[in-house]
Enzyme design. Structure first.
Site, PDB file in Angstrom:
ATOM      1  N   ASP A 150      -8.949  -1.375  -7.997  1.00 16.94           N
ATOM      2  CA  ASP A 150      -8.213  -1.536  -6.738  1.00 16.94           C
ATOM      3  C   ASP A 150      -7.620  -2.942  -6.594  1.00 16.94           C
ATOM      4  O   ASP A 150      -6.563  -3.109  -5.984  1.00 16.94           O
ATOM      5  CB  ASP A 150      -9.150  -1.228  -5.570  1.00 16.94           C
ATOM      6  CG  ASP A 150      -8.415  -1.153  -4.240  1.00 16.94           C
ATOM      7  OD1 ASP A 150      -7.201  -0.840  -4.241  1.00 16.94           O
ATOM      8  OD2 ASP A 150      -9.053  -1.415  -3.206  1.00 16.94           O
ATOM      9  N   THR A 156       3.034   3.469  -5.457  1.00 18.23           N
ATOM     10  CA  THR A 156       3.029   2.660  -6.675  1.00 18.23           C
ATOM     11  C   THR A 156       1.681   1.953  -6.835  1.00 18.23           C
ATOM     12  O   THR A 156       1.134   1.862  -7.957  1.00 18.23           O
ATOM     13  CB  THR A 156       4.157   1.622  -6.636  1.00 18.23           C
ATOM     14  OG1 THR A 156       5.412   2.291  -6.414  1.00 18.23           O
ATOM     15  CG2 THR A 156       4.234   0.837  -7.941  1.00 18.23           C
ATOM     16  N   HIS A 157       1.126   1.444  -5.731  1.00 17.96           N
ATOM     17  CA  HIS A 157      -0.208   0.843  -5.800  1.00 17.96           C
ATOM     18  C   HIS A 157      -1.228   1.900  -6.210  1.00 17.96           C
ATOM     19  O   HIS A 157      -2.117   1.626  -7.038  1.00 17.96           O
ATOM     20  CB  HIS A 157      -0.576   0.252  -4.434  1.00 17.96           C
ATOM     21  CG  HIS A 157      -2.032  -0.108  -4.310  1.00 17.96           C
ATOM     22  ND1 HIS A 157      -2.635  -1.100  -5.058  1.00 17.96           N
ATOM     23  CD2 HIS A 157      -3.020   0.429  -3.526  1.00 17.96           C
ATOM     24  CE1 HIS A 157      -3.923  -1.172  -4.741  1.00 17.96           C
ATOM     25  NE2 HIS A 157      -4.180  -0.258  -3.823  1.00 17.96           N
ATOM     26  N   HIS A 190       0.837  -1.207   0.000  1.00 19.73           N
ATOM     27  CA  HIS A 190       0.000   0.000   0.000  1.00 19.73           C
ATOM     28  C   HIS A 190       0.870   1.255   0.000  1.00 19.73           C
ATOM     29  O   HIS A 190       0.966   1.984   0.990  1.00 19.73           O
ATOM     30  CB  HIS A 190      -0.942  -0.006   1.201  1.00 19.73           C
ATOM     31  CG  HIS A 190      -2.062  -0.991   1.069  1.00 19.73           C
ATOM     32  ND1 HIS A 190      -2.059  -2.212   1.706  1.00 19.73           N
ATOM     33  CD2 HIS A 190      -3.216  -0.946   0.358  1.00 19.73           C
ATOM     34  CE1 HIS A 190      -3.163  -2.866   1.410  1.00 19.73           C
ATOM     35  NE2 HIS A 190      -3.890  -2.122   0.589  1.00 19.73           N
ATOM     36  N   ASN A 191       1.497   1.520  -1.120  1.00 20.90           N
ATOM     37  CA  ASN A 191       2.339   2.695  -1.287  1.00 20.90           C
ATOM     38  C   ASN A 191       1.877   3.463  -2.523  1.00 20.90           C
ATOM     39  O   ASN A 191       0.850   3.140  -3.123  1.00 20.90           O
ATOM     40  CB  ASN A 191       3.808   2.280  -1.404  1.00 20.90           C
ATOM     41  CG  ASN A 191       3.985   1.147  -2.413  1.00 20.90           C
ATOM     42  OD1 ASN A 191       3.353   1.138  -3.465  1.00 20.90           O
ATOM     43  ND2 ASN A 191       4.834   0.173  -2.074  1.00 20.90           N
ATOM     44  N   GLN A 229      -3.632 -16.952  -3.137  1.00 23.06           N
ATOM     45  CA  GLN A 229      -4.028 -16.290  -4.370  1.00 23.06           C
ATOM     46  C   GLN A 229      -5.222 -16.986  -5.023  1.00 23.06           C
ATOM     47  O   GLN A 229      -6.134 -16.330  -5.541  1.00 23.06           O
ATOM     48  CB  GLN A 229      -2.845 -16.251  -5.338  1.00 23.06           C
ATOM     49  CG  GLN A 229      -1.787 -15.236  -4.969  1.00 23.06           C
ATOM     50  CD  GLN A 229      -2.317 -13.808  -4.994  1.00 23.06           C
ATOM     51  OE1 GLN A 229      -2.836 -13.347  -6.001  1.00 23.06           O
ATOM     52  NE2 GLN A 229      -2.208 -13.111  -3.879  1.00 23.06           N
ATOM     53  N   HIS A 244      -7.120   7.046  -2.878  1.00 25.67           N
ATOM     54  CA  HIS A 244      -7.946   6.032  -2.221  1.00 25.67           C
ATOM     55  C   HIS A 244      -7.244   5.300  -1.082  1.00 25.67           C
ATOM     56  O   HIS A 244      -7.906   4.722  -0.221  1.00 25.67           O
ATOM     57  CB  HIS A 244      -8.456   5.012  -3.248  1.00 25.67           C
ATOM     58  CG  HIS A 244      -7.488   3.918  -3.554  1.00 25.67           C
ATOM     59  ND1 HIS A 244      -6.400   4.100  -4.390  1.00 25.67           N
ATOM     60  CD2 HIS A 244      -7.437   2.634  -3.124  1.00 25.67           C
ATOM     61  CE1 HIS A 244      -5.727   2.975  -4.472  1.00 25.67           C
ATOM     62  NE2 HIS A 244      -6.324   2.069  -3.717  1.00 25.67           N
ATOM     63  N   ASP A 245      -5.901   5.310  -1.044  1.00 24.36           N
ATOM     64  CA  ASP A 245      -5.170   4.653   0.049  1.00 24.36           C
ATOM     65  C   ASP A 245      -4.159   5.588   0.700  1.00 24.36           C
ATOM     66  O   ASP A 245      -3.192   5.112   1.318  1.00 24.36           O
ATOM     67  CB  ASP A 245      -4.447   3.403  -0.462  1.00 24.36           C
ATOM     68  CG  ASP A 245      -5.320   2.155  -0.394  1.00 24.36           C
ATOM     69  OD1 ASP A 245      -6.244   2.131   0.441  1.00 24.36           O
ATOM     70  OD2 ASP A 245      -5.100   1.220  -1.182  1.00 24.36           O
TER      71      ASP A 245
END
Length: 871
Positions: free
Chosen positions: A767, A598-599, A595-596, A819, A635-636
């Site tokens: 997302d 780049t995301h 969650h940085n 996954q 959004h984050d």
């Protein structure tokens, strides 16, 4: 068109009328009448030719003035009070009201009214008269103490000016006391006009004037400007303050009629106010409590021993406390209350008051009201008894129906009124949709065979008791990876820690000192080359991350926002947009593995890609597109690298702030607007029209909140039922009819409700689109999110918190299994629905290939991201 005449009264009492025509000819002076000087008090009315009049009198005004005056005479026929207003030829012109903000209240202050109390007309009274005219005030003049008091009680002026220079006419202090003895005077400023101090004369004390009730003194000065300045200072000082205090009457009226018990104490817990609701609930009267320490109220022994210490520790820090509390009434009975205590900050930023709002728990209502019917508050004061009686009557009318019949002659009408109100309520159609569904099924059961009726019983049981949008899992042993993912992503983590509550500190981190971003012309060639491919789904965001030193959001944002014309829509400059993007990116945590920024850039890229699709483009307008791009960007923001469940279990400040509901998503949305609006250099919304900004803001907030996973299935199911299924039905009908196109009609795509569902679905898919990316990107993102979950599990074990997702133990976890569970449980159905609407064959092919890859690894018993070299 001729100019309006001006009227002037000379000191001798002759009234002159001066006419001015359009040719600016010299004024013609005409004598109107002869009378006392008090008749119009030298009233001057500005004309269109007023520019030729000296500036003291001919000040600029937006009103066209002619003269209107009313005389009020006493019983002897002599004139005592004069009042003048400005009017047009047909309609009275009122000076515009002023908006005043008093805390959350928005007040409207009417033009100030001034009362001049002068026994004789002189230059000083004229000075104040012209000053009132210049300021747009309504002015009255009184000559005697009696007429002054009568005029004040009639008009209730905000400012009273009393001539205190000549004691031989009247006693100014006595006049002031007589006005102060009236109720309206508490909101009035009284000014004393005193003689000038002679050279060498010692200035007298102001205390006698203050003791008489004056607020200020004014040393004699007949200059209109001096009088005007004094009145204007009074308006913006004492008058404005008293006007705000007058609004407190409405606040206290609300408190007096409020059903909840309200108690206000000082910072030292001295009781300063209790409302009638408090008196009813606790059995005390105000006189027994106000001015006393809170400790005089007896405590109930039903509270746990440390509860008061806990409350005090919380509110002393300036935080609100609320919870259940047992209180002891005057009669000795213990009652349970829901209490909210709010500290109120005052001067110096210190706590000055505590406001407590108390509401009885339902189990206590009947008991307290029964006791209250049989008691009086206090016997010493008949007024208090009367108040108590009125409150009892009101309560009986609203709660105790039976007691109505035992009252006096008005009982039948009250009873009928109550019963008719209840009948009207029950006849209203206020059912929720699920209630209507249940009623329809109940009706259908009556004429159904037994087997159908039994099946419908099962349907009703599910409808009444089940969360409709959340699939039910089997036992945890069947699929622990899926169960843990659901537990970690779709719950609020409301589980008790094993030990004491542990609070995570420093959840947020905001950087403020930033370097301005690079201009487009200075973008390094490597970055510019990478951005040439940003419109393609296979765009490699990880290459951009490396080229930009883990800050890809600003560069990608500038490119995408320019493509969609965001600056033009927001009416902001490119430099402002650059500043905003860098501020937002700086508040993403580069230390987070997943969650940085780049995301965030990856989600922004997916959002822009989806917005290019024809069906999406045809369903949304430009405001929707801009809202989606901004929502994806923020959004984050400030994500701590931990899930909502973790923050709730840890009792973090964010979880407390947002009541354990959508904690992170609420924080992302709120912080995004805080960062944007606190600095004009990056406030991209600053030039927007208010209504459009409100619409855009609500769309952004709704999309950010849609990324919370607890409502995942609700959003997907609503999208399928409201959009996919109607589309499929129409397309099937169209395919059977020659000459009909298969495009989804505007009635389905463009309704406000469905546009909302489309935007939610769009950002949700953007997302979590990692499993639909090319395999190398999918593998990298899987490793990053797994590392974040591993770190959370490690911290939960260190702090003794509940382990939300036990399978994400770095020593035992199978990443392929996690996954597969994530794709099967969350991704496949959602992207099937999104593909049916937006037509995304390339994404679905990637998803199938990636799912096959993870399946292969799982079958090989491989727990890592890639197969071992020897396989």
């Amino acid at each position: 068109m001729g100019c309006a005449p001006s009227i002037h009264v000379s000191q001798s009492g002759v009234i002159y009328c001066r006419d001015s025509d359009e040719s600016n000819s010299p004024h013609q002076t005409t004598t109107i009448s002869q009378g006392t000087a008090a008749t119009l008090h030298g009233l001057f009315i500005k004309t269109d030719a007023a520019d030729n009049i000296p500036s003291v009198l001919a000040y600029q005004s937006r009103h066209t003035r002619t003269n209107s005056h009313r005389d009020r005479r006493d019983n002897s026929g002599g004139q005592c009070c004069i009042e003048a207003e400005t009017q047009t030829s047909h309609t009275s012109v009122k000076v515009s009201a002023t908006e005043v903000h008093f805390g959350p209240m928005k007040l409207t202050q009417e033009p100030v009214q001034v009362l001049l109390i002068f026994a004789k007309e002189d230059s000083q009274s004229d000075g104040f008269w012209w000053a009132c005219e210049r300021a747009g005030y309504r002015c009255s003049v009184a000559r005697t103490p009696e007429s002054a008091l009568e005029c004040f009680l009639d008009k209730q002026h905000e400012i009273v000016v009393i001539d205190a220079r000549h004691a031989r006419y009247f006693d100014a202090e006595a006049v002031c006391r007589s006005i102060r003895a009236t109720k309206p005077s508490e909101h009035t400023v009284i000014l004393a006009v005193v003689p000038q101090i002679q050279p060498g004369q010692e200035e007298s004390s102001v205390l006698p004037l203050l003791n008489a009730g004056f607020n200020r003194r004014f040393f004699e000065n007949s200059s209109t400007t001096a009088c005007y300045n004094e009145l204007i200072q009074l308006e913006h000082g004492e008058v404005r303050s008293l006007f705000k205090l007058r609004a407190c009457n409405s606040v206290f009226t609300a408190l007096e009629h409020c059903q909840e018990a309200v108690e206000i104490t000082s910072e030292d817990h001295i009781i300063q106010y209790v409302n009638p609701g408090f008196e009813r609930m606790m059995g005390y009267c105000k006189g027994e409590l106000i001015g006393k320490e809170l400790t005089v109220l007896p405590k109930s022994d039903k509270n746990r021993a440390d509860l008061l210490d806990t409350i005090n520790m919380c509110i002393k820090k300036g935080k609100e406390w609320q919870g259940m509390y047992y209180a002891r009434r005057k009669s000795g009975d213990s009652i349970q209350q829901h209490v909210k205590i709010t500290p109120v900050m005052g001067q110096g930023g210190k706590i000055r008051h505590f406001v407590s709002i108390k509401r009885l728990c339902s189990d206590n209502n009947k008991q307290v009201y029964k006791i209250h019917r049989d008691e009086k508050y206090c016997g010493e004061n008949s007024q208090t008894e009367s108040l108590s009686s009125r409150h009892k009557d009101r309560r009986k009318e609203s709660i105790d129906v039976k007691s109505i019949t035992s009252r006096g002659s008005d009982a039948p009408s009250l009873q009928n009124r109550r019963y008719s109100s209840m009948a009207r309520i029950h006849s209203m159609t206020i059912e929720a949709p699920i209630t209507k569904v249940i009623n329809i099924i109940n009706a259908a059961q009556e004429n159904s065979p037994v087997t159908v009726a039994e099946a419908l019983d099962r349907v009703l049981e599910i409808l009444r008791t089940t969360e409709l949008y959340s699939p039910q899992l089997g036992s945890k042993d069947d699929d622990p990876h899926t169960s843990d993912l659901v537990g970690g992503l779709m719950t609020d983590g409301l589980r008790k820690p094993s030990g004491n509550d542990i609070f995570s500190k420093n959840v947020t981190h905001i950087q403020s000192h930033l370097v301005m971003p690079t201009t487009p012309n200075d973008i390094p060639p490597r970055i510019a080359q990478l951005l040439n491919n940003e419109e393609m789904w296979d765009f490699n965001i990880l290459d951009l991350e490396a080229a930009t030193n883990k800050r890809p959001l600003t560069y990608l944002g500038l490119k995408i926002f320019a493509r969609f014309g965001v600056c033009e829509f927001l009416n902001c400059t490119e430099a402002m947009l650059k500043s905003w993007l860098q501020v937002i990116e700086a508040n993403y945590h580069a230390s987070n593995s997943y969650h940085n920024s780049t995301h965030a850039a990856d989600v922004l890229h997916a959002t822009a890609y989806f917005l290019q699709k024809e069906r999406v483009k045809g369903s949304l307008d430009q405001l929707d597109e801009v809202a989606a791009l901004i929502a994806a960007t923020v959004h984050d923001v400030d994500h701590p690298g931990r899930t909502n469940s973790f923050l709730c279990n840890a009792g973090s400040e964010l979880a407390v702030l947002y009541n354990d509901m959508a904690v992170l998503e609420s924080h992302h949305a709120a912080l995004a607007f805080q960062l944007t609006t606190r600095d004009r250099q990056c406030n991209v919304f600053i030039n927007m029209e208010r209504t459009q900004y409100r619409t855009l803001r609500q769309a952004i907030i709704d999309m950010v909140l849609a990324t919370e996973m607890t409502k995942h299935f609700e959003h997907v199911n609503k999208f399928v039922n409201s959009i996919n299924k109607p589309m499929a039905a129409i397309e099937e009908t169209s395919s059977n009819s020659e000459g009909c196109d298969c495009e989804c009609p505007a009635s389905i795509k463009n309704s406000p409700e469905n546009r909302l569902l489309i935007k939610r679905m769009l950002i949700k898919c953007a997302d979590v689109a990692n499993p639909c990316r090319p395999l190398e990107l999918c593998i990298e993102w899987a490793g990053r999110i797994s590392e974040e979950y591993f770190a959370q599990t490690d911290e939960e074990k260190r702090q003794g918190l509940p382990v939300v997702m036990p399978v994400f133990d770095r020593n035992t976890c199978s990443i392929p299994k996690s996954q597969i569970s994530f794709i099967d449980y969350f991704i496949t159905d959602m992207f099937d629905a999104w593909d049916a609407f937006a037509n995304l064959p390339g994404l679905m092919q990637h998803l199938a290939e990636n799912h096959k890859y993870w399946k292969t690894l799982d079958e090989m018993k491989c727990k890592s991201l890639r197969p071992p070299p020897d396989l």
